[in-house]
Design an enzyme around this catalytic site. Structure first.
Site, PDB file in Angstrom:
ATOM      1  CB  THR A 137      70.362  60.676 100.249  1.00  0.00           C
ATOM      2  OG1 THR A 137      69.046  60.644  99.181  1.00  0.00           O
ATOM      3  CG2 THR A 137      70.873  59.519 100.472  1.00  0.00           C
ATOM      4  CB  CYS A 142      62.792  61.990  93.799  1.00  0.00           C
ATOM      5  SG  CYS A 142      62.741  60.655  94.832  1.00  0.00           S
ATOM      6  CE  LYS A 176      66.012  62.683  97.848  1.00  0.00           C
ATOM      7  NZ  LYS A 176      66.948  62.155  97.272  1.00  0.00           N
ATOM      8  NE  ARG A 204      58.942  62.014 101.713  1.00  0.00           N
ATOM      9  CZ  ARG A 204      59.889  61.084 101.447  1.00  0.00           C
ATOM     10  NH1 ARG A 204      60.832  60.748 102.027  1.00  0.00           N
ATOM     11  NH2 ARG A 204      59.206  60.050 100.944  1.00  0.00           N
TER      12      ARG A 204
HETATM   13  P1  NAD Z   1      61.873  57.482 103.628  1.00  0.00           P
HETATM   14  O1  NAD Z   1      62.271  58.582 104.679  1.00  0.00           O
HETATM   15  O2  NAD Z   1      60.616  57.238 103.382  1.00  0.00           O
HETATM   16  O3  NAD Z   1      62.592  56.409 104.374  1.00  0.00           O
HETATM   17  C1  NAD Z   1      63.892  56.092 104.880  1.00  0.00           C
HETATM   18  C2  NAD Z   1      64.024  55.202 106.143  1.00  0.00           C
HETATM   19  O4  NAD Z   1      65.312  54.836 106.639  1.00  0.00           O
HETATM   20  C3  NAD Z   1      62.893  55.783 107.166  1.00  0.00           C
HETATM   21  O5  NAD Z   1      62.366  55.108 107.806  1.00  0.00           O
HETATM   22  C4  NAD Z   1      64.198  55.946 108.374  1.00  0.00           C
HETATM   23  O6  NAD Z   1      64.007  55.719 109.626  1.00  0.00           O
HETATM   24  C5  NAD Z   1      65.316  54.851 107.777  1.00  0.00           C
HETATM   25  N1  NAD Z   1      66.726  54.853 108.466  1.00  0.00           N
HETATM   26  C6  NAD Z   1      67.509  56.008 108.274  1.00  0.00           C
HETATM   27  N2  NAD Z   1      68.825  55.809 108.776  1.00  0.00           N
HETATM   28  C7  NAD Z   1      68.880  54.328 109.225  1.00  0.00           C
HETATM   29  C8  NAD Z   1      69.805  53.499 109.945  1.00  0.00           C
HETATM   30  N3  NAD Z   1      70.819  53.785 109.894  1.00  0.00           N
HETATM   31  N4  NAD Z   1      69.275  52.333 110.073  1.00  0.00           N
HETATM   32  C9  NAD Z   1      67.990  51.914 109.718  1.00  0.00           C
HETATM   33  N5  NAD Z   1      66.939  52.806 109.230  1.00  0.00           N
HETATM   34  C10 NAD Z   1      67.362  53.951 108.935  1.00  0.00           C
HETATM   35  O7  NAD Z   1      62.878  57.482 102.151  1.00  0.00           O
HETATM   36  P2  NAD Z   1      62.325  56.965 100.877  1.00  0.00           P
HETATM   37  O8  NAD Z   1      61.379  57.894 100.239  1.00  0.00           O
HETATM   38  O9  NAD Z   1      62.150  55.691 100.855  1.00  0.00           O
HETATM   39  O10 NAD Z   1      63.927  57.388 100.024  1.00  0.00           O
HETATM   40  C11 NAD Z   1      65.100  56.550 100.299  1.00  0.00           C
HETATM   41  C12 NAD Z   1      65.920  56.687  99.170  1.00  0.00           C
HETATM   42  O11 NAD Z   1      65.285  56.213  97.909  1.00  0.00           O
HETATM   43  C13 NAD Z   1      66.418  58.244  99.070  1.00  0.00           C
HETATM   44  O12 NAD Z   1      67.772  58.336  98.916  1.00  0.00           O
HETATM   45  C14 NAD Z   1      65.633  58.794  97.905  1.00  0.00           C
HETATM   46  O13 NAD Z   1      66.041  59.784  97.358  1.00  0.00           O
HETATM   47  C15 NAD Z   1      65.623  57.352  97.088  1.00  0.00           C
HETATM   48  N6  NAD Z   1      64.570  57.164  96.340  1.00  0.00           N
HETATM   49  C16 NAD Z   1      63.216  57.566  96.586  1.00  0.00           C
HETATM   50  C17 NAD Z   1      62.088  57.257  95.708  1.00  0.00           C
HETATM   51  C18 NAD Z   1      60.765  57.687  96.134  1.00  0.00           C
HETATM   52  O14 NAD Z   1      59.605  57.693  95.214  1.00  0.00           O
HETATM   53  N7  NAD Z   1      60.472  58.034  97.290  1.00  0.00           N
HETATM   54  C19 NAD Z   1      62.289  56.884  94.377  1.00  0.00           C
HETATM   55  C20 NAD Z   1      63.497  56.642  94.182  1.00  0.00           C
HETATM   56  C21 NAD Z   1      64.784  56.642  95.058  1.00  0.00           C
END
Ligand code: NAD
Length: 432
Positions: free
Chosen positions: A86, A262, A265, A329
Site C-alpha cells: 500500500t 512503513c 508512509k 525503501r
Molecule cells: P512488498 O512490496 O514487499 O510485497 C508486496 C507484494 O505484493 C509484491 O511482491 C507484489 O508483487 C505483490 N502483489 C501486489 N499486487 C498483487 C496482486 N494483485 N496479486 C498478487 N500479488 C500482488 O510489501 P511489504 O513490505 O510486504 O508490505 C505489504 C503490506 O504490509 C503493506 O501494506 C505494508 O504497509 C504492510 N506492512 C509492512 C511491514 C514491513 O515491515 N515491511 C510491516 C507491517 C505491515
C-alpha cells in the site's frame, strides 16, 4: 487450515513460512512471476534472519507452495490473507489502494464455501468495508467475512516476531470470522494477548501505533539536537527518561531520522486521513516535516566536515534502512546519500546486505565497494548510516591507515567516541 496469501513480499513471505511451520497448508500468491520462479526453485526472495532454513523445510514438507495463479491459491482456502503493498501516492501521500482493490477483484471469483478474507496490509480506516463491497459486487452470493489483521512485525526480526508477537489484533465484525481466527491463532493462545476489536478500530490501531513510534523517534532526535547545544548527553537523558515506566526505554535511540517502508508512509497516510476527517493531527504533521528536514540537515553536517577538502571523497557504511535487512525503501541512508549527491561529492558505499537493492536506485551515481575496508580506501570522511553491529568490530587502525583524512561521522552512534578519538580520528556523533 488452508491459507492463501496474496502478495509474497516482506510481510507475505515470513507470514506464509510461519503459518506453514505451524502445520497449515499455505499457498503464497504473487503476480511477480520472477519472484515466484525464484521461490519455487528453493531460494528466498528477501533476507530475514532464520527465514531460509524454515522456508526450505516447509517447502520440502509440502506445506508451503508458490503460484502466480489466484485460482490455484484461493480456491478452497479457509483464510485468504491480503499482504500486498500500500505504497504512498506520489502526490497526496495517502495510501495507494490499487493493489488492494485488484487483489479483492481478482480473488472474488475463486472463493469457495465460507472464507475469511483477512487484510494484513496496512490500510486506511474503512478499507474492510471497501473490500467487502468489491467482492460482493462480483459475487453477490459468496459466503465470506472481511477482517482486519494488522501486521506489527519488524523487518530483520520477521521470523522471531511471527512466533513471538507483542499482541495479535483481530478486527472482525462477525462471530463466525472470530471463530476461524481463534482457531488459526490457537498456537498463540495463553502466550500472547489476542485482542478482538471492531474492524475500524483494528485498522486504526496499526496507524496509531506506527505514528506513535515514529513520533517517539523524532522526539528523541530533537532531544539529541538539544543535548548537543546544551552540553548534555542524550544517552544519559534517554536512560533517565526510559526508567519511567510510562515512557519506556525502547525507541529512544537518536539517529539520522526514521525511515523504512512503513513509518514514513504510514505517518503520511494517517495525516492524510486526519485532514480528510477534519481532525487536527498536528503532532504527526510536525514529526513528518521534522523528519524530512533531518535528512537534509544530516547531509549538511557531513558536507561541513569536508568543506575545506577539495574533491572530497566520502565513504558510506550502511545503506539499508536499518540493520538486519536488505530493504532500502525510504532508507535515511539512501536519502542522505541522495542529498550528498546533489552537492557533487564522490561517494563510495558499502552495506552487508543491501548492495543489490541500493544499486537498483543509485545506479552509477556512486562507487560500490567490495567490503568495509575497500569503502574507506582514500576517503576523507567515513559516514556510518546503518547500525550494523559488525561495524563495531572493525579494526580502526587499519581504517585510519587507508583513509586520506581520519574523520568519522557516526550518525548511528555505533562506535565508542573515546576509543575512536584515541585511535586518532576526528569523531562526530549525535547528541553527545
Ligand atoms: P512488498 O512490496 O514487499 O510485497 C508486496 C507484494 O505484493 C509484491 O511482491 C507484489 O508483487 C505483490 N502483489 C501486489 N499486487 C498483487 C496482486 N494483485 N496479486 C498478487 N500479488 C500482488 O510489501 P511489504 O513490505 O510486504 O508490505 C505489504 C503490506 O504490509 C503493506 O501494506 C505494508 O504497509 C504492510 N506492512 C509492512 C511491514 C514491513 O515491515 N515491511 C510491516 C507491517 C505491515
Amino acid at each position: 487450515m488452508k491459507i492463501a496469501i496474496i502478495g509474497t513480499g516482506y510481510v507475505g513471505l515470513p507470514t506464509g513460512v510461519g503459518f506453514a511451520e505451524l502445520g497449515n497448508e499455505v499457498v503464497c500468491i504473487d503476480k511477480d512471476a520472477a519472484k515466484i520462479e525464484k521461490l519455487r526453485s528453493g531460494r528466498a526472495t528477501i533476507f530475514e534472519d532464520g527465514l531460509d532454513e524454515m522456508f526450505l523445510s516447509n517447502v520440502r514438507g509440502g506445506r508451503l507452495k508458490f503460484t502466480t495463479s489466484m485460482q490455484e491459491g484461493v480456491e478452497g482456502a479457509d483464510v485468504v490473507i491480503i499482504a500486498v503493498g500500500t505504497p504512498p501516492h506520489p502526490i497526496t501521500k495517502e495510501a495507494d489502494m490499487r493493489y488492494i482493490h485488484e487483489a479483492a477483484e481478482e480473488m472474488a471469483g475463486f472463493l469457495r464455501g465460507y472464507t475469511v478474507v483477512a487484510t494484513k496490509s496496512t490500510v486506511p480506516v474503512g478499507t474492510g468495508d471497501e473490500i467487502e463491497k468489491i467482492i460482493r459486487g462480483r459475487r453477490s452470493q459468496a459466503d465470506f467475512d472481511v477482517v482486519s489483521l494488522p501486521e506489527f512485525l519488524r523487518e530483520g526480526f520477521a521470523v522471531h516476531d511471527f512466533f513471538n508477537p507483542d499482541r495479535i489484533v483481530i478486527g472482525a465484525n462477525s462471530e463466525k470470522a472470530c471463530a476461524v481466527l481463534r482457531k488459526l491463532y490457537e498456537p498463540f493462545a495463553g502466550k500472547t494477548e489476542i485482542l478482538f476489536v471492531r474492524r475500524r478500530s483494528s485498522e486504526t490501531i496499526k496507524y496509531a501505533s506506527n505514528a506513535f513510534l515514529a513520533m517517539k523517534i523524532h522526539y528523541i532526535n530533537e532531544m539529541a539536537d538539544f543535548c548537543e547545544k546544551a552540553g548534555a548527553d542524550i544517552y544519559e537523558v534517554a536512560r533517565g527518561m526510559g526508567l519511567d515506566s510510562r515512557i519506556g526505554s525502547r525507541f529512544l535511540n537518536p539517529g539520522p531520522g526514521y525511515g523504512g517502508s512503513c513509518f514514513p508512509k504510514d505517518t503520511n497516510a494517517m495525516a492524510y486521513m486526519g485532514r480528510q476527517y477534519g481532525v487536527n493531527l498536528s503532532l504527526i504533521e510536525a514529526a513528518i516535516k521534522g523528519n524530512d528536514e533531518r535528512k537534509v540537515e544530516m547531509a549538511n553536517r557531513v558536507l561541513d566536515v569536508v568543506k575545506n577538502i577539495p574533491d572530497a571523497k566520502i565513504a558510506v557504511w550502511g545503506l539499508a534502512f536499518k540493520n538486519g535487512t536488505d530493504d532500502c525503501r525510504e532508507s535515511p541512508a539512501m536519502q542522505i546519500v541522495a542529498e550528498l549527491l546533489k552537492h557533487g561529492v564522490k561517494l563510495r558505499v558499502y552495506d552487508f546486505k543491501a548492495m543489490e537493492n541500493a544499486a537498483k536506485i543509485l545506479g552509477n551515481k556512486v562507487e560500490y565497494a567490495s567490503g568495509v575496508m575497500d569503502a574507506v580506501d582514500g576517503a576523507d570522511v567515513l559516514v556510518i548510516l546503518t547500525e550494523w553491529p559488525e561495524f563495531r568490530q572493525i579494526n580502526l587502525e587499519e581504517v585510519k591507515e587507508l583513509m586520506n583524512t581520519p574523520k568519522i561521522m557516526d550518525l548511528r552512534n555505533l562506535l565508542n567516541p573515546a576509543e575512536v578519538r584515541n585511535a586518532g580520528f576526528e569523531y562526530h556523533g549525535i547528541g553527545r
